[in-house]
Design a protein around this motif. Structure first.
Motif, short mmCIF file in Angstrom:
data_model
loop_
_atom_site.label_atom_id
_atom_site.label_comp_id
_atom_site.label_asym_id
_atom_site.label_seq_id
_atom_site.Cartn_x
_atom_site.Cartn_y
_atom_site.Cartn_z
N MET A 28 0.62 -1.08 0.25
CA MET A 28 0.12 0.00 -0.10
C MET A 28 0.95 1.24 -0.06
O MET A 28 0.43 2.29 -0.25
CB MET A 28 -0.82 -0.05 1.22
N LYS A 30 3.87 3.76 -1.55
CA LYS A 30 4.91 3.99 -2.49
C LYS A 30 5.93 4.81 -1.82
O LYS A 30 5.92 5.02 -0.71
CB LYS A 30 3.99 4.85 -3.41
N LEU A 61 -7.63 1.15 -2.02
CA LEU A 61 -6.57 0.38 -3.08
C LEU A 61 -7.23 0.82 -4.56
O LEU A 61 -6.56 1.03 -5.44
CB LEU A 61 -6.70 -0.93 -2.98
N GLU A 92 -4.54 0.21 -7.21
CA GLU A 92 -3.63 -0.97 -6.89
C GLU A 92 -4.37 -2.10 -6.43
O GLU A 92 -3.62 -3.15 -6.30
CB GLU A 92 -2.74 -0.58 -5.55
N HIS A 100 -3.19 -5.05 -9.07
CA HIS A 100 -1.77 -5.84 -9.32
C HIS A 100 -1.38 -5.86 -7.90
O HIS A 100 -0.37 -6.43 -7.51
CB HIS A 100 -0.90 -4.82 -9.99
N GLY A 101 -1.77 -5.08 -6.90
CA GLY A 101 -1.26 -4.89 -5.44
C GLY A 101 -1.59 -6.12 -4.65
O GLY A 101 -0.83 -6.41 -3.57
N HIS A 157 3.86 -7.06 -1.88
CA HIS A 157 3.56 -5.69 -2.25
C HIS A 157 2.91 -5.34 -0.77
O HIS A 157 2.08 -6.29 -0.18
CB HIS A 157 2.47 -5.51 -3.38
N ALA A 190 0.21 -3.64 -0.36
CA ALA A 190 -1.18 -3.81 -0.20
C ALA A 190 -1.60 -5.16 0.02
O ALA A 190 -2.74 -5.40 0.60
CB ALA A 190 -1.60 -3.08 -1.64
#
Length: 313
Positions: free
Chosen positions: A1, A3, A59, A64, A67-68, A188, A190
């Protein structure tokens, strides 16, 4: 989550972090208020389940969701869920037995135990400065819990048992942080946050045969609110790390003691004892040394901290 740091906006970062800490403390107070009405496992269920939609919506807004949430290490998420859910359940149980400021103060020892466990399981080197911080922090922990364990205290006494449970929960949260340091290498952020909420929701259902209660409407609304508040707080604390370094934001975790004292007094007529405050001061001092040392060494692992719910495992 999370960046990478997108801009340096320290005032915004501090505002988000402090607000999140206040929300997490409010969530803990809600759980404490419901402790006499529903068991801890049931509280974990509501806290986890109703955080999911908040996280999913966020998200989606950040693009995200697709893909997250790819899990490259499914068993890693399972173990993170087991450790985190255990810590959350123990904390929720202890909240029903101890004053809110005391639970908060003992929880400050998490970084100290994380440092110890990192040396044991990850082989990290602990030199003199951090060894001193560990000693000071552990001394503070002992000062805080000693009144609960001394003077012929009985393990059956609620306060004594509560102190032990919160201490175990603190160690479990440290184990979570150690595990996430490894999990973040392939997963990731997320995915780590999302699958923890899902796993905690599922694991909490295992406590269903042990006396779940049908809550009244006011208790039900409070439990649902704990999930929403926890989800929003998670997003805010995660977002704060987009605008400032983790080492800069770390000291603001201790604002939770101020929130706990105010909420504890207003809601539960609780006041911290001088012994508890003295112990908490030592723990905070030990943590301050760790924060200073790690910022000097440029340790990047602090960036993983936003993934961890400080009040929920």
């Amino acid at each position: 989550m999370v960046k990478s740091l997108t801009s340096h906006r320290p005032l915004l970062a501090v505002g988000l972090k402090v607000t999140a800490i206040g929300l997490f403390t409010t969530m803990a107070a809600i759980i404490k208020a419901t402790a006499d009405h529903v068991p801890a496992g049931e509280a974990v269920f509501f806290r986890s389940l109703f955080a999911v939609p908040i996280i999913v919506i966020w998200l989606m807004m950040r693009g995200e969701l697709r893909h997250g949430l790819i899990a490259k290490n499914p068993m890693g998420h399972v173990w993170r869920g087991v450790l985190g859910t255990s810590a959350m359940g123990l904390t929720f149980t202890g909240l029903g037995m101890l004053p809110l400021p005391e639970v908060t103060a003992i929880g400050f020892a998490t970084p100290i135990f994380t440092l110890i466990l990192a040396a044991i399981f990850l082989g990290e080197t602990i030199r003199l400065i951090r060894i001193s911080a560990v000693v000071v922090g552990l001394a503070g922990v002992m000062i805080m819990i000693w009144p609960r364990l001394s003077g012929g205290a009985d393990i059956g006494d609620a306060a004594t048992l509560g102190a032990i449970l919160i201490l175990i929960a603190t160690i479990a949260r440290a184990m979570v942080q150690i595990h996430i340091r490894q999990l973040v290498q392939t997963e990731h952020t997320a995915a780590i946050v999302f699958y923890f909420s899902i796993t905690a929701t599922g694991l909490s259902l295992l406590t269903l045969p042990f006396g779940w209660q049908v809550p009244s409407w006011d208790i039900l609304l409070m439990l649902i609110a704990s999930g929403f508040i926890g989800g929003v707080a998670q997003i805010m604390v995660t977002s704060s790390y987009r605008f400032a370094a983790a080492s800069m934001l770390a000291p603001y975790d201790y604002a939770s003691m101020l929130f706990a004292i105010v909420i504890g007094y207003v809601w539960f007529a609780e006041l911290p004892t001088l012994v508890m405050l003295a112990g908490a001061t030592l723990v905070i001092a030990g943590n301050a040394v760790v924060i200073w040392r790690e910022s000097r060494l440029g340790v990047a692992r602090g960036k993983a901290r936003p993934m961890i719910d400080p009040k929920g495992g």
